[in-house]
Design a protein around this motif. Sequence first.
Motif, short mmCIF file in Angstrom:
data_model
loop_
_atom_site.label_atom_id
_atom_site.label_comp_id
_atom_site.label_asym_id
_atom_site.label_seq_id
_atom_site.Cartn_x
_atom_site.Cartn_y
_atom_site.Cartn_z
N ILE A 426 140.04 92.79 18.82
CA ILE A 426 139.61 92.35 17.50
C ILE A 426 140.06 93.42 16.52
O ILE A 426 139.60 94.56 16.59
CB ILE A 426 138.08 92.15 17.42
CG1 ILE A 426 137.63 91.06 18.39
CG2 ILE A 426 137.66 91.78 16.00
CD1 ILE A 426 137.01 91.58 19.64
N ASN A 428 140.74 92.52 12.97
CA ASN A 428 140.63 91.99 11.61
C ASN A 428 139.16 92.07 11.18
O ASN A 428 138.28 91.52 11.86
CB ASN A 428 141.10 90.53 11.56
CG ASN A 428 142.54 90.39 12.01
OD1 ASN A 428 143.46 90.74 11.29
ND2 ASN A 428 142.74 89.89 13.23
N TYR A 448 133.15 82.43 20.42
CA TYR A 448 133.26 82.63 18.97
C TYR A 448 132.06 81.99 18.29
O TYR A 448 131.27 81.28 18.93
CB TYR A 448 134.57 82.08 18.43
CG TYR A 448 134.76 80.59 18.54
CD1 TYR A 448 134.50 79.73 17.47
CD2 TYR A 448 135.24 80.02 19.72
CE1 TYR A 448 134.69 78.37 17.58
CE2 TYR A 448 135.43 78.65 19.84
CZ TYR A 448 135.16 77.83 18.76
OH TYR A 448 135.34 76.48 18.87
N GLY A 455 131.61 85.43 8.76
CA GLY A 455 132.29 86.23 9.76
C GLY A 455 132.75 87.56 9.19
O GLY A 455 133.29 87.62 8.08
N TRP A 458 137.16 89.17 13.35
CA TRP A 458 137.78 87.99 13.93
C TRP A 458 139.05 88.35 14.69
O TRP A 458 139.60 89.43 14.54
CB TRP A 458 138.06 86.93 12.87
CG TRP A 458 138.92 87.38 11.72
CD1 TRP A 458 140.27 87.33 11.62
CD2 TRP A 458 138.46 87.98 10.49
NE1 TRP A 458 140.70 87.83 10.42
CE2 TRP A 458 139.60 88.24 9.70
CE3 TRP A 458 137.20 88.30 9.99
CZ2 TRP A 458 139.52 88.82 8.44
CZ3 TRP A 458 137.11 88.87 8.73
CH2 TRP A 458 138.26 89.13 7.97
N THR A 459 139.49 87.42 15.51
CA THR A 459 140.63 87.64 16.39
C THR A 459 141.94 87.40 15.65
O THR A 459 141.97 86.88 14.53
CB THR A 459 140.57 86.69 17.59
OG1 THR A 459 140.74 85.34 17.11
CG2 THR A 459 139.24 86.80 18.32
N ASN A 461 145.60 85.39 15.27
CA ASN A 461 145.85 83.95 15.26
C ASN A 461 146.43 83.41 16.57
O ASN A 461 146.52 82.20 16.74
CB ASN A 461 146.79 83.59 14.11
CG ASN A 461 146.10 83.68 12.77
OD1 ASN A 461 144.92 83.41 12.67
ND2 ASN A 461 146.84 84.07 11.74
N ARG A 473 142.31 81.63 14.53
CA ARG A 473 141.48 82.78 14.21
C ARG A 473 140.04 82.42 14.55
O ARG A 473 139.53 81.38 14.12
CB ARG A 473 141.61 83.12 12.73
CG ARG A 473 140.52 84.05 12.23
CD ARG A 473 140.39 84.04 10.72
NE ARG A 473 139.01 84.28 10.32
CZ ARG A 473 138.65 84.69 9.12
NH1 ARG A 473 139.56 84.90 8.20
NH2 ARG A 473 137.38 84.88 8.83
N TYR A 474 139.37 83.29 15.29
CA TYR A 474 138.01 83.01 15.72
C TYR A 474 137.09 84.18 15.34
O TYR A 474 137.37 85.33 15.67
CB TYR A 474 137.96 82.78 17.23
CG TYR A 474 138.68 81.53 17.67
CD1 TYR A 474 138.05 80.29 17.60
CD2 TYR A 474 139.99 81.58 18.14
CE1 TYR A 474 138.70 79.14 18.00
CE2 TYR A 474 140.66 80.43 18.54
CZ TYR A 474 140.00 79.21 18.47
OH TYR A 474 140.65 78.07 18.86
N ASP A 475 135.98 83.85 14.66
CA ASP A 475 135.00 84.87 14.29
C ASP A 475 134.17 85.25 15.52
O ASP A 475 133.63 84.37 16.20
CB ASP A 475 134.07 84.35 13.20
CG ASP A 475 134.78 84.18 11.86
OD1 ASP A 475 135.79 84.87 11.65
OD2 ASP A 475 134.33 83.35 11.05
N VAL A 476 134.04 86.56 15.76
CA VAL A 476 133.27 87.02 16.92
C VAL A 476 132.03 87.82 16.51
O VAL A 476 131.16 88.09 17.34
CB VAL A 476 134.15 87.87 17.86
CG1 VAL A 476 135.25 87.01 18.47
CG2 VAL A 476 134.75 89.06 17.14
N ALA A 478 129.18 87.77 13.18
CA ALA A 478 128.76 87.15 11.92
C ALA A 478 127.59 87.95 11.35
O ALA A 478 126.74 88.45 12.09
CB ALA A 478 128.36 85.70 12.13
#
Length: 721
Positions: A426, A428, A448, A455, A458-459, A461, A473-476, A478
């Motif tokens: 991660i 970003n 995610y 978020g 995030w990861t 793309n 893109r996935y928020d990990v 929040a």
Amino acid sequence: MLLLKHKLVIAIFIILVLIVSGLSIYFYMGLAVKRNIVGIINIEGPILTSEDANKCLEAINQAIINDTIKAVVLRIDSPGGYADLVEQIYLDLLELRKIKPIIASVTLALSGGYYIAVAADHIYVEPTSSIGNVGVIGVMPPILIPSETVLETGVYKATGYSRLLFPFNLTHALENFLLAVTSNRGSKLKIPLMELKKGMIYMGSEALKIGLADEVGSLQKAISKAAEKAGIVQYGVASLMPRNTALSQSITEWRNLTVNTLNRIQPPPSIWYLYLPSSKINSFEESIVEISGGSKAGLVAVDKSHGNIVSEWDLDIFIAELAKRNVTVGFISSWDDLKSMLNNISCLIVASPTRTYSMRECEDIERFVGRGGMLLLFYDPSYEYVSIPDFFGPVNSIANRFGLSFAKGYLYNEVEHYGFYRNIYIRNFRENPLTRNLTSLVFFTSTYIHNMNNGVAWTSNNTYSSTAERRGRYDVIAYVKRNGTVIAFSDQTFLKEPYCYVEDNYKLILNLVSEIVGVKVTVESRKIEEIREIAKPNLPVGTVKEFIEEINGEEHLLKWIKTSKQEIVVERPDMITHYYYNEEEKLTGYTSNGIEVMYDTPIPPPPYPIFKGKNWKYESSYTLHIGEEETRGKYMEECYVEEIQDIEAIGKTYSCAKISFKTTDQFNVSKGKLTIIVKGYSWISSEVGEVKEEYTAQYYMNGILVREIHVKIMLKSIQKG
């Protein structure tokens, strides 16, 4: 007679020798009569032990040294096995192939089964054979619990590997597997390696198209091909395997293999080229540590009352950093005890629960956050392998209250990862106190988080979701800020040693600790008496409200939509109801799943403004249509405002009129008179209208109670039009 007896003894001795050597009498008689033999090597079931492998290796050795054996057919019906044993068989087959042709006839060749198959010159499959599953399963080395009576000379002497570096061994094993496939299949392969390493299983007909197999054909066709390759016309066929040579388990039993079974056969650390359809990791019992004493800086409570999969072992580094700042952490096993502490703690940790939180428990937590408390939510998808259905549901029973939802499955990245495709980077971050000075994190099997633009990490793309099966893109992490703070993490492993020392994971822990130390929980000092009445809510057309509705303990989402001044739509999972109003905002009737009700006298709204002590009642007859049938009924309603009360919902405090009500519906059906009596409470605010409702509905047929339901409704979100 003595001579005959002597010959008999010799014959018995020869038979015993042949049995011990693993060759049938038929085979040796075949060799005596026919000079050319096509040998069959059966590889059936999993290859789990050295004994399993040795049966195959002995047969291969016979094929190498016996000149009468001109070619070999591998009859494969195997999901693979222990990596070292599979590689032994594969390498010996390569030696055999240097001098004699090998043809494979495949029913099932998965993982290590396919590893063995690629040693053949030609692979036959059936149209529905199962082929592929290229990949590796690894069982991590155990954690050493030191003894003072059994001693070892080095830190990895007892475990063999570093738990942190062990995933890299899986990558090396996968590279070996891929090399075997590419070097043997060569230009026949029509599938990119990135696709192949995903571990997909292909049907035989599909395997032909992508070059994993060569031709559709039976065992007989494979035998003919082997003879053709060997240049022989007249030949016999013989099994090279000993009698009763089934490997560890039959082809039906291997599907019941579990990780625990494998661990007993080959203790961890272990690496397998094996297809395992369902692995089960045992749940474990943790000791419960109660909070004792207090601290100047605050108290942190870890919920253990909902089967939460978390322990002091998981949080020891986190707890140590809090202790340095004079913060006490305790694990609470009773919800009643935890509820009584919510007024005194600064932070509540909910980690990987396995039982759903009730509506009342959610309300307690919402009130805690509403007073400025911090809620930490941790969810680790690796625990999905515990035998718990819908494992992500319990944590979402809390998360959904704050606009968050943990997704199913896990994230992976086949290009950029820390030793293993599920260990994702991660890199970003949004500017936030939690992400201060972070440049790179590693999460170890993470999901995610769905959120409303909350978020903060995030990861890249090119990360995939195992359930969505798409890149994005996935928020990990929040971060939701209301009166208090809710922080959600889609991984739990990063908190533990040694994973906490990878990249900036430890900095993240320190930032989180700083956030907890800074929490100031205050008790809201509003005077309810100042708000003496509730005005009519202003809910324009287009307003959408979501509620959590619980019916006899089962929760679902209820959506309230004001589509026009004359219509409101209420959506439930199994029902959509349309309510119709006249220009005076009186209810004229409704339709719902084939039922239609039209009131003779429209039902008016509450007589706003409403205040403590106010009461009203309505009464109207109506026409009820159920399909083609029509009947008449009567509706009565009595309401009384008991008090003005503060209600916590969606992170806010609403002053509400608490209205006790009783409604009665009576109408005739084919079996007699049906009476429905509903008693309960409704909480209505000036800002958003109805916030909460609780009631019991009783159904009487000809005066006899036939059904009773208990309903609770709580506002989850509102978006005004």
